[in-house]
Design an enzyme around this catalytic site. Structure first.
Site, PDB file in Angstrom:
ATOM      1  N   GLU A 120      -6.136  -8.183  -1.241  1.00  0.00           N
ATOM      2  CA  GLU A 120      -6.512  -7.618  -0.067  1.00  0.00           C
ATOM      3  C   GLU A 120      -7.824  -7.444  -0.082  1.00  0.00           C
ATOM      4  O   GLU A 120      -7.976  -7.018  -0.615  1.00  0.00           O
ATOM      5  CB  GLU A 120      -5.515  -6.574   1.191  1.00  0.00           C
ATOM      6  CG  GLU A 120      -4.456  -6.794   1.993  1.00  0.00           C
ATOM      7  CD  GLU A 120      -4.504  -5.961   2.252  1.00  0.00           C
ATOM      8  OE1 GLU A 120      -4.728  -5.355   3.362  1.00  0.00           O
ATOM      9  OE2 GLU A 120      -2.561  -5.560   2.750  1.00  0.00           O
ATOM     10  N   GLU A 157       0.740  -1.249   0.363  1.00  0.00           N
ATOM     11  CA  GLU A 157       0.445   0.135  -0.114  1.00  0.00           C
ATOM     12  C   GLU A 157       0.226   1.341   0.264  1.00  0.00           C
ATOM     13  O   GLU A 157       0.853   2.441   0.660  1.00  0.00           O
ATOM     14  CB  GLU A 157      -0.897  -0.361   0.658  1.00  0.00           C
ATOM     15  CG  GLU A 157      -1.702  -1.186   0.496  1.00  0.00           C
ATOM     16  CD  GLU A 157      -2.791  -0.764   2.085  1.00  0.00           C
ATOM     17  OE1 GLU A 157      -2.911  -0.252   3.231  1.00  0.00           O
ATOM     18  OE2 GLU A 157      -4.342  -1.500   2.405  1.00  0.00           O
TER      19      GLU A 157
HETATM   20  C1  BG6 Z   1      -4.515  -2.772   4.872  1.00  0.00           C
HETATM   21  C2  BG6 Z   1      -3.943  -3.237   4.944  1.00  0.00           C
HETATM   22  O1  BG6 Z   1      -4.410  -1.532   4.688  1.00  0.00           O
HETATM   23  O2  BG6 Z   1      -5.808  -3.614   5.277  1.00  0.00           O
HETATM   24  C3  BG6 Z   1      -3.318  -4.482   6.375  1.00  0.00           C
HETATM   25  O3  BG6 Z   1      -2.183  -3.474   4.472  1.00  0.00           O
HETATM   26  C4  BG6 Z   1      -4.139  -4.238   7.054  1.00  0.00           C
HETATM   27  O4  BG6 Z   1      -2.026  -4.412   7.005  1.00  0.00           O
HETATM   28  C5  BG6 Z   1      -5.589  -4.388   6.286  1.00  0.00           C
HETATM   29  O5  BG6 Z   1      -4.574  -4.926   8.764  1.00  0.00           O
HETATM   30  C6  BG6 Z   1      -7.118  -3.727   7.436  1.00  0.00           C
HETATM   31  O6  BG6 Z   1      -6.696  -2.978   7.988  1.00  0.00           O
HETATM   32  P1  BG6 Z   1      -7.090  -2.987   9.466  1.00  0.00           P
HETATM   33  O7  BG6 Z   1      -6.831  -1.791   9.903  1.00  0.00           O
HETATM   34  O8  BG6 Z   1      -8.800  -3.550  10.101  1.00  0.00           O
HETATM   35  O9  BG6 Z   1      -6.148  -3.791  10.554  1.00  0.00           O
END
Ligand code: BG6
Length: 481
Positions: free
Chosen positions: A378, A175
């Site tokens: 993701e 990211e």
């Molecule tokens: C993404 C990141 O932004 O979102 C992860 O690459 C992160 O590291 C994921 O865990 C979900 O976000 P959060 O804040 O719910 O953990």
């Protein structure tokens, strides 16, 4: 129609949120090891020196370090053929300035990759997932300094030389676009400024952000160019963009333009550099308006041009809206803030659920980059889970998570039917991990439950949630189709 043959199905994790063993076998402390947990209303705190009374969630996380064999076996049971993970820079180079890596760290990743291969799982490795040696934050203000380019390259080169035969898919920076001054990423902010205090108050300096990104682009390009020169037949190098999909809230042309500006700032600026090897044509104006001077040095442009990625990866969780009218209500999102969308529901953390937005986003990326191979690396749903014991077995009835999964996969299928060149999908946090944004454990994404809680208690045992079986079924059906 079905997903293409050989489609990669799996899950995604990050060392700082999953691996634990933060100081084992000589490992150095990473930036994330200095962060306390918070919650949706309490920003995380970054400490320069550790407080013996405080809890630092990354220290143990959910302990992949000591559970990797058990966990990878569970991943295989779901039917995965890809596992996204990151290498912890400080497990190899504790301060980031050593000439040679730590043998124990090398041995650990050797074992992990061998274990993946033994289960026919392709590792997909991120070189830097929101972490860098804290020593570099301390000494150089992290990516505020050009010095980090060569230090990162020493680390990346070692990884590529050692593991190019075992790891085909590599991503440079997780990211990377969240380092833009317009984004809400506290981790990137602290990486460009040696800062202690609550993440909500971390100062943002546009000049530093743009230049820290410039250095990360150069560092990433150097790794990509090196991989292409030496291992072109073995590896594929990818970018990783946090895709912050936004829509104009109204059809007022001013909203349209504001949304276009947001999409450029948050998504296309960084992606263009990594895919096309040059900044977009509107960058000059953006820098001028922000009062930023980019630290151009001889060879920078050539290096960016030599470091174009082979495939495009991104995270997608939610969408937001943009408006120039003051009636828009602001709502949280993945490392971003944006407007509420009256047509969408949101998670308990305020992230708006929008599977169709994923189809739209995939098509937008395909349009812009000539249908480059793509992976959604993701996507996921953070939620509170309840464990119930039925017939002596722990059960987690997480139909909300399965619904999110199925809806997003269905829209991905639509994008594939549209002709989008999608090659893989890795669900975020397929096993419970620490939340990056809040540092919480109770914001769970996993198909696999881990007995670990915000107060640090829990014996770390694993349990299959209902969604584990849903994902298993979905993968099987897609392969049988
Ligand atoms: C993404 C990141 O932004 O979102 C992860 O690459 C992160 O590291 C994921 O865990 C979900 O976000 P959060 O804040 O719910 O953990």
């Amino acid at each position: 129609m079905a997903f293409p043959k050989g489609f990669l199905w799996g899950g995604a994790t990050a060392a700082n949120q999953y691996e634990g063993a933060w100081d084992v076998d000589g490992k150095g402390d990473s930036l994330c090891d200095h962060m306390r947990g918070g919650d949706v209303n309490t920003p995380r705190q970054i400490d320069e020196t550790f407080d013996p009374e405080a809890l630092y969630p990354s220290w143990e996380a959910t302990d992949f370090y000591h559970h990797y064999e058990e966990d990878i076996a569970l991943f295989a049971e779901m039917g995965w053929n890809v596992f996204r993970m990151s290498i912890n820079w400080t497990r190899l180079f504790p301060t980031g300035e050593e000439a040679e890596p730590l043998a124990a760290g090398v041995e650990f990743y050797d074992k992990v990759f061998d274990c993946c291969r033994a289960h026919d799982i392709e590792p997909l490795v991120t070189l830097s997932h929101y972490e860098m040696p804290y020593a570099l934050v301390d000494k150089y203000n992290g990516w505020a300094s050009r010095a980090c380019i060569d230090l990162f390259f020493t680390y990346a080169k070692f990884c590529l030389d050692r593991w190019h035969g075992k790891v085909k898919y590599w991503l440079t920076f997780n990211e990377v676009n969240t380092g833009m001054p317009f984004m809400n990423n506290v981790l990137s902010t602290s990486m460009v400024q040696h800062y202690t205090g609550t993440t909500a108050n971390a100062p943002k300096d546009a000049g530093r952000c743009f230049n820290a990104l410039h250095y990360q682009f150069l560092a990433g390009a150097k790794a990509v160019a090196y991989a292409h020169e030496h291992y072109a037949d073995d590896v594929m190098m990818g970018n990783m963009t946090a895709f912050v999909t936004t829509y104009p809230l109204t059809c007022d042309p001013a909203d349209l333009l504001a949304n276009q500006a947001r999409m450029r700032e948050c998504n296309w600026y960084a992606s263009d550099v990594q895919v096309r090897g040059a900044y977009p044509y509107y960058a000059e104006r953006m820098w001028a308006e922000e009062g930023v001077e980019i630290d151009w040095q001889d060879g920078d442009r050539e290096l960016l041009a030599a470091g174009c990625v082979d495939f495009f990866t991104f995270s997608y969780y939610m969408s937001n809206t943009v408006t120039t009218h003051d009636d828009g209500e602001e709502i949280a999102g993945n490392m971003s803030l944006g407007g509420k969308n009256p047509y969408l529901k949101a998670s308990d953390w305020g992230w708006q659920i929008d599977p169709q937005g994923l189809r739209w986003t995939l098509n937008e990326i395909a349009d812009r980059y000539n249908n480059i191979p793509m992976m959604v690396v993701e996507n996921g749903f953070g939620a509170f889970d309840e464990v119930v014991v039925e017939d002596g077995v722990e059960r987690i009835h997480d139909s909300y998570r399965s619904d999110y999964l199925k809806a997003h996969v269905a829209d991905m299928q639509e994008a594939v039917n549209d002709g989008v060149n999608l090659i893989g999908y890795t669900w975020w946090g397929p096993i419970d991990v620490v939340s990056a944004g809040t540092g919480e454990m109770r914001k769970r994404y996993g198909f696999i439950y881990v007995d670990k809680h915000d107060d640090g208690t829990g014996d770390l045992h694993r349990a299959r949630k209902d969604s584990f079986f849903e994902y298993q079924r979905l993968i099987k059906e897609s392969r049988d189709a």
